[in-house]
Structures are given as structure tokens and as C-alpha cells.
Scaffold this active site. Structure first.
Site: not given
Ligand code: DC
Length: 661
Positions: A395, A423
Site C-alpha cells: 500500500h 490495507k
């Protein structure tokens, strides 16, 4: 969330406005439990809505705690250290470690008849060190499955608190957090001392716990990271109101954005100078690079200060996650930036040193790297390259490199697998697009036009979906205009001026595939054959067409637009980068329309439809206002014998060749 294969960010220019970031998970669940244990009512603001917090809220309700959820504001009526219900309660903890550990400790100290279980994966997550520590101080805890793992059965304790309580610190800091939150409940007649065995990991998380305890009236004394003392007579007291901070690591992207982008500044709501999260110190690093930052307790405002930014050398050990953002800021600096003491990057979601180096090089930058350091040289104007950024299911790589879209060479940036941001920040790109601005000509438009029943609507909306672009169904605007005109009692053939006036301020809203006119959902009503005929009538009124221009232009928003309708490529978006003229032979189109109408329960004949279509083609091609004709630079796609997927693929292939990364 963008669930596309890639997301192309057009060159961005400025950013202004306010972003509200999602709350921190660790703070949310600590605050819920502390509020429940306190005397008094606590209003928790900006609580994170996630699986973990839902599990905690359900458990608190089972304990008889008053819980009132209003969006992200949750009011908790505290138990005041006294359980209302303590007989035979079974708690389901899902897979929420941040709920399981502290609840186990609190319930074991308070005593009752409790069972705590979770999903199968929860029953594989160790809790033995915490249970050992709790048993040593006299708690009654039995394993119902495997030794050392949930599910657990908790009974009445006989507390022995004279000797220091020993807990391991090198497996999970959550065990220490759980004890620190539970033991004030047992401190009425003596000090309680907790000794950490082994090196304590994740110290910033213990800091969060200590900070929150202080806000709830518990002043833990700390000797190094080895011994913690809860003073005799400690009592939980509600702070009244408490704000859950936004995630400080997520804030780093918007702090960087404010430092890089032109504009009136970025305001971050939900996390500020008094943050108890370690990553908030990113703001000092950003300020050292030139960001102009002002802050309040739970907000930050960032503006461009020094420009270009200043290169810095920094030991990043205290902000390992947020420091990745510095690497991309460094591309906009006047001198090299060296990030030291970042060995932990090598063992995160991916080898982050290698990943940042590789992807920065793709942009054209010169990078040096070592075992635990990274040096980024500035990337001057004229040397930025279009790059397709690989994100390694990380991420932070995805969020960091979105900032490269502000490059001075105005090259777009492709982010692969954009949904990896889920996430920690599922709506990261939406938040970015809500404040970032690009010059209109940088926002790509794809136009799809063609005769009636050629399948252009389906094609255009699917292309939009694949690229994560907005979709404009311009025909729907004419349909809604006609519908609204009839509602207002206007005559479609003669009331050109009033219809145009109405179209100019049409209160239309598209939500997914639903279309709203003011407060009524008109999705069905505008799809009838009759509504199509009415749309056709208003669409030949030149003033109505003019009135709808601004509305159509307003669909050109980040990250891009696919527009369908007859004058998209000729009148509305003449600068569109790709214009597709979709055709199919009349027999095919008649067959498709026939299928469509039959499935809706209309009785029509194929021959009749074909004759209608051919007549409509002739009329459309020869009408004086917005006749049906391909834009000069349109590419033709005859989809008579192509499936929808094949047509979409063809358009995407053309698009890729225009957008070579
Ligand atoms: O694509 P559709 O069937 O929803 O379009 C409804 C009517 O509006 C149709 O007669 C064509 C007309 N129209 C137009 O004149 N210009 C556009 N850009 C889109 C549709």
C-alpha cells in the site's frame, strides 16, 4: 476503491482543500475498552469502522455497557469498574487481536464466567504469555482447546498483587498493553508493578497505551522500558469527549502533497501536533525539507514553503513507515536526500529499499542504496519519464508514488494494482482526487459515438470501469431534460427557452447506475421508448444543447472520462485523445434491440425494428442539429461480429497505444 488493473494519474498541478483520514485502529479499540471501564459517559469521535472495532463494540454491549453508535460518533456509558453482567457470557472475537488480548486481561481481573472464542485463525494466534502473567497474579483462566491459544474460559480470580508481575515483551507489545489496561482495576489497595522480561518491541505502541491511560486518569510511572508502576488507588475516569486520531502514517502523503503542490494548502482533519502516534514526527522531516506546517490538537495545515524542497540527511528509525514518503519528496529537492537507519524496510511488505530505488529510477531519478540506507538525487525538469509503477502488493509504495504526478514535466504516472491501498486506506485515491487538481486538458477523455443500438453505452461504461474513469451517458441528460420538462408542464416542441433554462440548472445526479432528478430516482422512468422519443425531441433544440454543455464538461474530472453520445467528439470534447465511432450493420443492431425489448416484455417484430432503425439512421445523419457523423479524427469500430469483451479490448488496446508507458 479502485479495483482496476492499473490507475493512470494524469499530470497534476495543484492541490487545495480538506481531507479527513481514516482513524487509527489501535487507538480506536483501546479507547472503546477504556471508556467502558471508566466511571461516566464518554463520547468517542471519529471511531474507525472496521471488523476489529465492531467486535469490541459487540462485546461491550454483552457486558451491559450502554453503546450508542451514530456514524463515527459512539457514546459509551462506562461500567465504572463494575461489571453489570458476569454470568456465563460467551464472546465472539472474530480475528480481532486488538479486542481479544485486552478484553481477556480486563475480564480475568474483574472475574466472572466468560468464554472467549474467535474464528479458526484466532485459535492459532498465541496468547500463552499473557495467560501466564495473568495466572501468576491469581486469575482463573483455562484453555478450552490447545494449550497457549484461544478459546479461553475465565472464572473468578484470587488476586495476589504484592510481587511484581512479569510479562514477556519480545513477542507482542499487546500483552503488556493488555495488562496495563486491566490492572488499574485492581489497584485499590496497593501499587502494581509490571516487569518486562526481554527486550520490549514496538515501543511506540506502548506509548500510545500510556498516553491514553493518562487521558483516562491513570498515571503509570515508567522506568525505562523495563518496569511500569500503576499507583495505588488509580481509577478510570471518563475524559467526557475523546477524538480518535486519524492514522499518522496515512497523513504523511497529504503532508507531502501540501509541501509539493501549488495551491492554497491542504488541511488534514483528525490528526495533529499532539498526536500520540510515532509517525506524526514525519511532520518535522517534511518541515526540514521545506513544508510550511501549522497545527492544532487534531488538525494540520500544510502549504508549500521552500521550493524547490531542501535535500536532507535523516536517521529514519523513529518513522520507518512514513519515511518512505520522504523518498518521493526528495525528487523535488535542490540537493540529494539520504535516508539512514532504514534496515527494517528490507523486511516489510516487500523489500522497500529495493522497491523505492527501482521505481524512482523508472521515473528517471538517480538513486544509490545500501544495506540500510537510500540516497535520492533530485529529478530536474526535463528529465522526468512516464513510468508504470509496480506496487509489490505494498500500500505504501502505491500511495508514495501518486505524488510523482506533480512532476514539472507534466508526464502521467501509472500505478499498478491500485487496490493494494485497501490495507490501510481503501479510499486513498478518492481522497487524493478530492483535493488535487489538473488542468482540464490533462484530464483524458475517450469518446464513444455511433448509431442507435450499436452498443455504445455498454462499451463506454465498460471501458470506463476498466480504467477507473468517470462515465458520461450524455443521452441520459437529454432524457432527464425531457422528463423534467414534461413534469414542469412544458411543451417539448415549442418551449425551447424555458426547457433550456431548466436544462442549465438541471438537478441531476448519477450514483453508480442510478440517476436522480432532485430527490426522485428516475433511472427507470427515463429508459422507456417513449422517454427516448421525448429526448430526441428536446435534443434538436439548439438552445437546449448549448444549455447542457457546461454540465457535460463538468464530468471531465480526475482521473479521466469516457463519454458516449453523438456530439462528444465533435462539439463537447473536441480535444479528446481517443474517439471511437462504433457501428454495426442494421440487421445486427435490430437483433440486439429486439432481444433487449423482448426481455423487458415488449412485443415487437424484428422486421419492424430494422425498418425503424434504418429510418432513424437516415434521419439522424441528415438532421441539421448535431447530425450523427463520426468526428474527423475518430477511429471506426464495426462490432457486428464482435463480443462486448472483444470490443472493449480493442478500445483499450487503442488507448494503451496512445498512453504508452
Ligand atoms: O443514447 P440515448 O438513446 O439515451 O439518447 C437519447 C436521445 O438523445 C437520442 O435521440 C439521441 C439524443 N442525443 C443527442 O442528441 N446528443 C447526445 N450527445 C446524446 C443523445
Amino acid at each position: 476503491m479502485y479495483a482496476t488493473a492499473f490507475l493512470d494519474l494524469p499530470a497534476l498541478q495543484s492541490a487545495s482543500g480538506t481531507v479527513t483520514l481514516p482513524g487509527s485502529k489501535s487507538i480506536s479499540n483501546r479507547v472503546l475498552l477504556l471508556s467502558a471501564l471508566s466511571q461516566g459517559t464518554t463520547v468517542v469521535h471519529d471511531l474507525l469502522d472496521s471488523d476489529d472495532t465492531r467486535v469490541m463494540l459487540a462485546a461491550l454491549r454483552q457486558l451491559g455497557c450502554g453503546v450508542d453508535v451514530q456514524g463515527t460518533t459512539v457514546t459509551i456509558d462506562g461500567l465504572g469498574g463494575q461489571l453489570q453482567h458476569h454470568n456465563a457470557i460467551e464472546f465472539f472475537m472474530g480475528n480481532a487481536g486488538t479486542a481479544m488480548r485486552p478484553l481477556t486481561a480486563a475480564l480475568a481481573v474483574l472475574g466472572g464466567d466468560f468464554t472467549l472464542k474467535g474464528v479458526p485463525r484466532m485459535h492459532e494466534r498465541p496468547i500463552g504469555d499473557l495467560v501466564d502473567a495473568l495466572r501468576l497474579l491469581g486469575c482463573s483462566i483455562d484453555y478450552l482447546g490447545n494449550e497457549g491459544f484461544p478459546p479461553l474460559r475465565i472464572g473468578q480470580p484470587t488476586l495476589q498483587l504484592d510481587a511484581p508481575i512479569r510479562v514477556r515483551g519480545d513477542v507482542s507489545s499487546q500483552f503488556l498493553t493488555a495488562l496495563l489496561m486491566a490492572l488499574p482495576l485492581a489497584s485499590a489497595s496497593q501499587n502494581i508493578v509490571i516487569d518486562v522480561v526481554g527486550e520490549l518491541i514496538s515501543k511506540p505502541y506502548i506509548d500510545i497505551t500510556l498516553n491514553l491511560l493518562a487521558r483516562y486518569g491513570i498515571a503509570v510511572q515508567r522506568e525505562g522500558w523495563q518496569r511500569f508502576t500503576i499507583p495505588q488507588g488509580s481509577r478510570y475516569q471518563s475524559p467526557g469527549h475523546i477524538h480518535v486520531e486519524a492514522d499518522a502514517s496515512s497523513a504523511s502523503y497529504f503532508i507531502a502533497l501540501g509541501a509539493i503542490a501549488q495551491g492554497t494548502g491542504i488541511r488534514i482533519q483528525g490528526v495533529g501536533a499532539e498526536s500520540i502516534q510515532g509517525d506524526i514526527r514525519f511532520m518535522d522531516a517534511a518541515a526540514a525539507m521545506g513544508a510550511h506546517i501549522t497545527s492544532g490538537a487534531n488538525w494540520l495545515e500544510i502549504k508549500r514553503g521552500a521550493w524547490p524542497l531542501r535535500g536532507i540527511t535523516l536517521d529514519c528509525n523513529h518513522i520507518p513507515d512514513a519515511a518512505m514518503t520522504l523518498a518521493v519528496m526528495a525528487l523535488y529537492a535542490d540537493a540529494p536526500t539520504t535516508l539512514n537507519n532504514i534496515a527494517s524496510w528490507r523486511v516489510k511488505e516487500t523489500d522497500r529499499i529495493a522497491a523505492m530505488a527501482t521505481e524512482c529510477r523508472k521515473l528517471g531519478a538517480q538513486i544509490e542504496e545500501g544495506a540500510d540506507w537510500l540516497r535520492i538525487h533530485p529529478l530536474p525538469q526535463g528529465q522526468w519519464q512516464r513510468a508504470s509503477i509496480h506496487t509489490y502488493d505494498d500500500h505504501r509504495v502505491a500511495m508514495c508514488f501518486s505524488l510523482a504526478a506533480f512532476n514539472p514535466d507534466q508526464v502521467p504516472v501509472r500505478i499498478e494494482d491500485p487496490q493494494c491501498v485497501a490495507k490501510t486506506f481503501p479510499d486513498y485515491f478518492e481522497a487524493l482526487f478530492s483535493v488535487a487538481k489538473a488542468p482540464q486538458h490533462n484530464i483524458p477523455v475517450i469518446c464513444v459515438d455511433g448509431p442507435t443500438a450499436s452498443g455504445k453505452g455498454t462499451l463506454a461504461s465498460q471501458v470506463a470501469q476498466q480504467l477507473g474513469y468517470h462515465y458520461l451517458d450524455s443521452g441520459a441528460l437529454y432524457r432527464v431534460t425531457a422528463y423534467a420538462a414534461l413534469q414542469a408542464g412544458l411543451d417539448l416542441a415549442h418551449d425551447e427557452d424555458p426547457i433550456a433554462a431548466l436544462a442549465r440548472h438541471l438537478p441531476v445526479r448519477f450514483e453508480g447506475d442510478q440517476i436522480w432528478l432532485a430527490n426522485s430516482n428516475v433511472s427507470e422512468a427515463i429508459r422507456t421508448e417513449e422517454a427516448g422519443m421525448n429526448a430526441s425531441k428536446v435534443s434538436v433544440l439548439p438552445k437546449v444543447r448549448t444549455a447542457l454543455v457546461a454540465l457535460q464538461h463538468s464530468f471531465r474530472r480526475l482521473p479521466g472520462l469516457v463519454a458516449d453520445g453523438r456530439d462528444m467528439g465533435t462539439v463537447i470534447f473536441p480535444d479528446a485523445a481517443l474517439k471511437v465511432f462504433l457501428t454495426a450493420d442494421a440487421a445486427q443492431r435490430a437483433q440486439r434491440r429486439h432481444k433487449q425489448l423482448i426481455s423487458k416484455g415488449f412485443s415487437v417484430t424484428l422486421e419492424g425494428l430494422r425498418a425503424d432503425l434504418e429510418a432513424r439512421d437516415a434521419r439522424d445523419a441528415s438532421r441539421s442539429v448535431a447530425p450523427l457523423k463520426p468526428a474527423q479524427d475518430a477511429v471506426s469500430l464495426d462490432n457486428s461480429s464482435l463480443s462486448i469483451e472483444a470490443s472493449v479490448q480493442q478500445v483499450l488496446t487503442w488507448w494503451q497505444s496512445k498512453q504508452a508507458f
